[in-house]
Design an enzyme around this catalytic site. Structure first.
Site, PDB file in Angstrom:
ATOM      1  N   HIS A  85       1.514 -18.356  35.974  1.00 56.79           N
ATOM      2  CA  HIS A  85       1.805 -17.511  34.808  1.00 56.79           C
ATOM      3  C   HIS A  85       0.537 -16.977  34.149  1.00 56.79           C
ATOM      4  O   HIS A  85       0.592 -16.002  33.422  1.00 56.79           O
ATOM      5  CB  HIS A  85       2.742 -18.217  33.810  1.00 56.79           C
ATOM      6  CG  HIS A  85       2.119 -19.250  32.928  1.00 56.79           C
ATOM      7  ND1 HIS A  85       2.153 -20.599  33.206  1.00 56.79           N
ATOM      8  CD2 HIS A  85       1.457 -19.134  31.749  1.00 56.79           C
ATOM      9  CE1 HIS A  85       1.543 -21.261  32.229  1.00 56.79           C
ATOM     10  NE2 HIS A  85       1.119 -20.399  31.332  1.00 56.79           N
ATOM     11  N   ASP A 215       3.792 -23.892  39.445  1.00 55.58           N
ATOM     12  CA  ASP A 215       3.096 -22.876  38.639  1.00 55.58           C
ATOM     13  C   ASP A 215       1.578 -22.854  38.889  1.00 55.58           C
ATOM     14  O   ASP A 215       0.797 -23.221  38.021  1.00 55.58           O
ATOM     15  CB  ASP A 215       3.396 -23.162  37.159  1.00 55.58           C
ATOM     16  CG  ASP A 215       3.042 -21.993  36.246  1.00 55.58           C
ATOM     17  OD1 ASP A 215       2.321 -21.087  36.699  1.00 55.58           O
ATOM     18  OD2 ASP A 215       3.478 -22.003  35.084  1.00 55.58           O
ATOM     19  N   SER A 684      -2.969 -24.023  29.544  1.00 57.08           N
ATOM     20  CA  SER A 684      -2.394 -23.707  30.847  1.00 57.08           C
ATOM     21  C   SER A 684      -3.507 -23.444  31.827  1.00 57.08           C
ATOM     22  O   SER A 684      -4.463 -22.736  31.520  1.00 57.08           O
ATOM     23  CB  SER A 684      -1.501 -22.478  30.743  1.00 57.08           C
ATOM     24  OG  SER A 684      -0.239 -22.890  30.373  1.00 57.08           O
TER      25      SER A 684
HETATM   26  N1  ARG Z   1       5.740 -22.300  28.474  1.00 50.98           N
HETATM   27  C1  ARG Z   1       4.524 -22.218  29.214  1.00 50.98           C
HETATM   28  C2  ARG Z   1       3.406 -21.645  28.319  1.00 50.98           C
HETATM   29  O1  ARG Z   1       3.499 -21.519  27.174  1.00 50.98           O
HETATM   30  C3  ARG Z   1       4.694 -21.482  30.485  1.00 50.98           C
HETATM   31  C4  ARG Z   1       5.113 -20.077  30.331  1.00 50.98           C
HETATM   32  C5  ARG Z   1       5.277 -19.318  31.598  1.00 50.98           C
HETATM   33  N2  ARG Z   1       6.637 -19.212  32.029  1.00 50.98           N
HETATM   34  C6  ARG Z   1       7.555 -18.328  31.555  1.00 50.98           C
HETATM   35  N3  ARG Z   1       8.776 -18.395  31.987  1.00 50.98           N
HETATM   36  N4  ARG Z   1       7.271 -17.382  30.700  1.00 50.98           N
HETATM   37  O2  ARG Z   1       2.700 -20.744  28.505  1.00 50.98           O
HETATM   38  N1  ASP Z   2       2.134 -22.891  28.742  1.00 54.70           N
HETATM   39  C1  ASP Z   2       1.051 -22.979  27.817  1.00 54.70           C
HETATM   40  C2  ASP Z   2      -0.122 -22.081  28.196  1.00 54.70           C
HETATM   41  O1  ASP Z   2       0.075 -21.029  28.752  1.00 54.70           O
HETATM   42  C3  ASP Z   2       0.651 -24.378  27.622  1.00 54.70           C
HETATM   43  C4  ASP Z   2       1.407 -25.002  26.499  1.00 54.70           C
HETATM   44  O2  ASP Z   2       1.714 -24.275  25.536  1.00 54.70           O
HETATM   45  O3  ASP Z   2       1.653 -26.191  26.566  1.00 54.70           O
HETATM   46  O4  ASP Z   2      -1.240 -22.315  27.845  1.00 54.70           O
END
Ligand code: ARG
Ligand code: ASP
Length: 749
Positions: A85, A215, A684
């Site tokens: 991502h 991921d 991330s």
């Molecule tokens: N929740 C994670 C973060 O904040 C991964 C996000 C990526 N995935 C998504 N479906 N948008 O960045």
């Molecule tokens: N998914 C998040 C990021 O892109 C990480 C988190 O918020 O825990 O950095």
């Protein structure tokens, strides 16, 4: 006296959490308390192994990826590991319908196949310095403003070097640190799984456990012949470096030590209760706006593959925080964050009476009144950011390109900005977004700008199609069972207040004509690639200026931007600055009253280390989350042709024959795992290291129940989610058969 003892106990209670895995520590300042605790948990290295200026240390392999995510160097030829991502928009930009890397995945078989990426950069910290005294001295004694002071210290530091630097406040401005970076500009895409694996479970599984998302993505740093950073050139070569992480496939068990090394973006752990209350309300409001945005975009994405590709990245980024804010509010509620803070503040204020220098200290009331003042501006700011700046696409583009054309930017830049924008732009969607998000703010009540009334009405009664997708798979009940409807009801009263204030504060928009759909989507040059390119070609400056200034999309954009930047933003930042002053005092107060605690500064996009243990979690009665998931679980969730849970035939075959190479344990292929590390957005792509400093995982998310960790870390509820390095190696080695990459890595089996 009883009270005082109680507050001390409460303080210990609240801050004791710092001993139980909470904290994002400055790796260059690890205290003995941290080290002792780390050693207790199993850590086997020294402080210098983590961070050293004079010798190679782990820090030299930790990379800030494009200013947002984290990555790490994993080979002596500059291979970079980060999340799928995090590289998503680069994979998207390298994809077409015919050669869809997002869909099919990609692995370069040799250097020639590695794909360049415009505007992508990474940076590595060279050294860090405490500059608190210097900054304070110049601000206080020489009476200079903070920005000028910071700029001048930075300039002095990097003069005659090729480095970059920043200075960041810590503990809300009680300390300042200078970071000197080396920045690299030629970063190429090397390997990415198909999205069905790299983004498996998509929005339904985002932010939740059990998770089965692969991921990860791999890039490579390129440099010039002298092994120095350089702009993209065909002649550039892979970075040669000794600073790369060694990998362990030896696995782990529950309670094993794990640390996350990276660049967490922003947290606010020392907020007063009224600030958390404010955040909760703001979340509700932004959730409503995003719900509408997503609903529109989703409708079109389902209709066309081209649109699905073009809007994938935008959709993912809107939906990510849409869901995060819901989880955050739920967590604030479940962890009793606001009530606990109120209780703590009352006692703190009472007990201060015995301290001479804190007599009449009224900080909590001051906070209250400032947040009350901030509220309306903060909502209006979100309206602008969510709807105008990031929601309806032509606004930001019009603002940007018109300024650049009028500012005589080079043709090649203008053309590239224009093409970048239109390559993933759909006029049809933008028009619909404009109709559904912007028009309801206009008109009706004697052309008063009304506040989203219709949007609220609309969202109240509608079942959102895209959320139906969230009922797929394992997590259906995780999400709905724990949601507390009452929490979301509070929005009703508050809507009224906002609307009321809004009408009082804002002038009339009597020029309803400005908001004319046809003028913007049929007649304007800014919603049409061909027309803009033609304008860029036009060398008659006066004429170009006239065309722009008469354009209806330009006029409306300018109106809304001016409105925001003259009426909303200055007021918002004025109040915000006053709050920041209080923040600085508040944290100093806490440190004075509870001097023995080990405080960590809020995340601010700089290098940090978190540590903790790989651990199960008990979200609610009779339910335990195991700490590891396997490919088997991914296959259990598989739904053929589903837009979130489909899988490539190849992985199904591999699973059938259990061809996992050497990466399985007991015939099962590990996929994701969780630990108690304190992480946030920006973490991330952070490498997860075991007690010997070897790479065992790749951080990418947090658990739904613990997403409030940014304002209230609760060790019982908070876990970070990582991809197991063995799954990533399996993908490279077995799925893609990319021996060229596997052979570059240093792996301890
Ligand atoms: N929740 C994670 C973060 O904040 C991964 C996000 C990526 N995935 C998504 N479906 N948008 O960045
Ligand atoms: N998914 C998040 C990021 O892109 C990480 C988190 O918020 O825990 O950095």
């Amino acid at each position: 006296m009883k009270k005082i003892i109680f507050i001390i106990c409460l303080g210990i209670n609240i801050f004791n959490r710092c001993y139980s895995d909470e904290g994002m520590w400055q790796p260059y300042l690890l205290s003995q308390i941290n080290l002792d605790h780390m050693i207790d948990l199993g850590f086997q290295l020294t402080k210098d192994d983590i961070y050293s200026i004079n010798n190679n240390s782990l820090k030299d392999a930790i990379v800030h990826f494009n200013g947002g995510c984290t990555a790490s160097i994993i080979s002596n030829r500059g291979l970079l590991l980060t999340n799928h991502h995090c590289g998503y928009s680069q994979i998207q930009a390298n994809s077409s319908i015919e050669n869809n890397l997002l869909e099919n995945g990609f692995s370069a078989k040799n250097l020639n196949e590695e794909l360049p990426n415009e505007n992508l950069y990474v940076s590595i910290v060279k050294y860090v310095k405490d500059v608190t005294n210097e900054v304070n001295f110049q601000i206080n004694d020489n009476n200079l403003n903070e920005k000028n002071v910071i700029d001048s210290i930075i300039n002095k530091e990097i003069k005659n070097t090729n480095y970059d630097a920043i200075i960041k406040p810590f503990y809300k401005g009680n300390q300042y640190y200078l970071f000197v970076y080396e920045k690299f500009y030629d970063i190429r895409l090397v390997n990415a799984p198909p999205s069905s694996i790299g983004k498996f479970g998509s929005d339904t599984d985002n932010w939740v456990w059990p998770r089965h998302t692969g991921d990860y993505t791999i890039f490579r740093i390129y440099v010039n012949q002298e092994n120095k950073p350089a702009k993209y050139s065909k002649e550039n070569i892979p970075l040669k470096t000794d600073n790369f992480l060694k990998i362990s496939t030896q696995g782990f068990e529950e309670n094993d030590f794990a640390m996350v090394y990276g660049f967490p973006g922003s947290t606010n752990e020392y907020l007063p209760s009224c600030a958390v209350e404010h955040l909760k309300e703001l979340n509700e409001y932004r959730i409503e706006i995003r719900k509408n945005l997503l609903n529109v975009i989703d409708f079109y994405m389902k209709k066309s593959d081209q649109i699905k590709l073009n809007y994938a990245s935008k959709y993912a980024s809107i939906s990510n925080y849409y869901k995060k804010w819901k989880g955050e509010n739920l967590g604030i509620f479940k962890s009793n964050a606001i009530q606990n803070k109120i209780r703590f503040e009352k006692l703190l204020m009472d007990s201060l009476k015995i301290y001479e220098n804190y007599q009449n200290y009224d900080i909590i009331n001051k906070y209250d009144s400032l947040y009350n003042e901030l509220r309306i501006y903060s909502f209006l700011r979100s309206t602008f950011i969510e709807k105008v700046y990031r929601g309806v696409d032509f606004f930001a583009f019009t603002n940007n390109i018109s300024k650049k054309i009028l500012g005589n930017e080079s043709d090649s830049n203008l053309i590239s900005i224009t093409n970048n924008h239109f390559n993933s732009y759909s006029k049809e969607i933008d028009k619909d977004l404009f109709i559904k998000l912007i028009l309801p703010m206009v008109g009706k009540n004697n052309h008063k700008l009304i506040f989203d009334d219709e949007i609220f009405e609309l969202s109240k009664n509608q079942n959102y199609d895209f959320e139906k997708g969230w009922n797929y798979g394992e997590n259906k009940n995780n999400y709905s069972n724990i949601s507390n409807e009452k929490e979301f009801d509070s929005l009703k009263d508050f809507k009224y207040t906002v609307k009321y204030n809004f009408l009082n504060i804002y002038p009339f928009i009597d020029n309803k004509k400005l908001f004319n759909v046809e003028n913007i989507f049929e007649k304007s040059i800014f919603t049409d690639r061909g027309k803009i390119l033609k304008l860029i070609n036009n060398k008659n400056k006066a004429k170009v200026e006239k065309i722009i200034k008469n354009d209806k999309a330009y006029i409306l954009t300018k109106y809304l931007f001016d409105f925001y930047f003259t009426k909303i933003s200055p007021k918002y930042w004025d109040i915000f600055d006053q709050i920041s002053e209080l923040d600085k005092k508040y944290i100093k107060l806490l440190m004075d009253i509870f001097p023995n605690k080990n405080y960590y500064p809020d995340a601010n996009g700089t290098l940090r280390l978190s540590y903790g243990e790989i651990k199960t979690m008990k979200p609610r009665d009779a339910v335990t989350y195991n700490y590891i998931t396997y490919l088997d679980g991914m296959i259990e969730k598989y739904i053929p042709d589903d837009y979130e849970f489909d899988l490539p035939q190849k992985i199904l075959n591999i699973h059938k024959h259990k061809n996992y190479g050497k990466y399985a344990i007991k015939n099962k292929l590990p996929l994701c795992f969780i630990s108690t590390n304190h992480t946030t957005g920006g973490n991330s792509g952070s490498p997860v290291l075991n007690s010997k400093g070897h790479l065992i995982g790749l951080n990418f998310d947090r658990l739904w129940e613990g997403t409030m960790s940014d304002v209230n870390f609760d060790p019982k509820l908070c876990r970070n989610i990582m991809v197991d390095i063995r799954f990533i190696l399996f993908m490279i080695d077995n799925y893609f058969d990319s021996k060229n990459l596997i052979n570059e890595l240093e792996i301890f089996d």
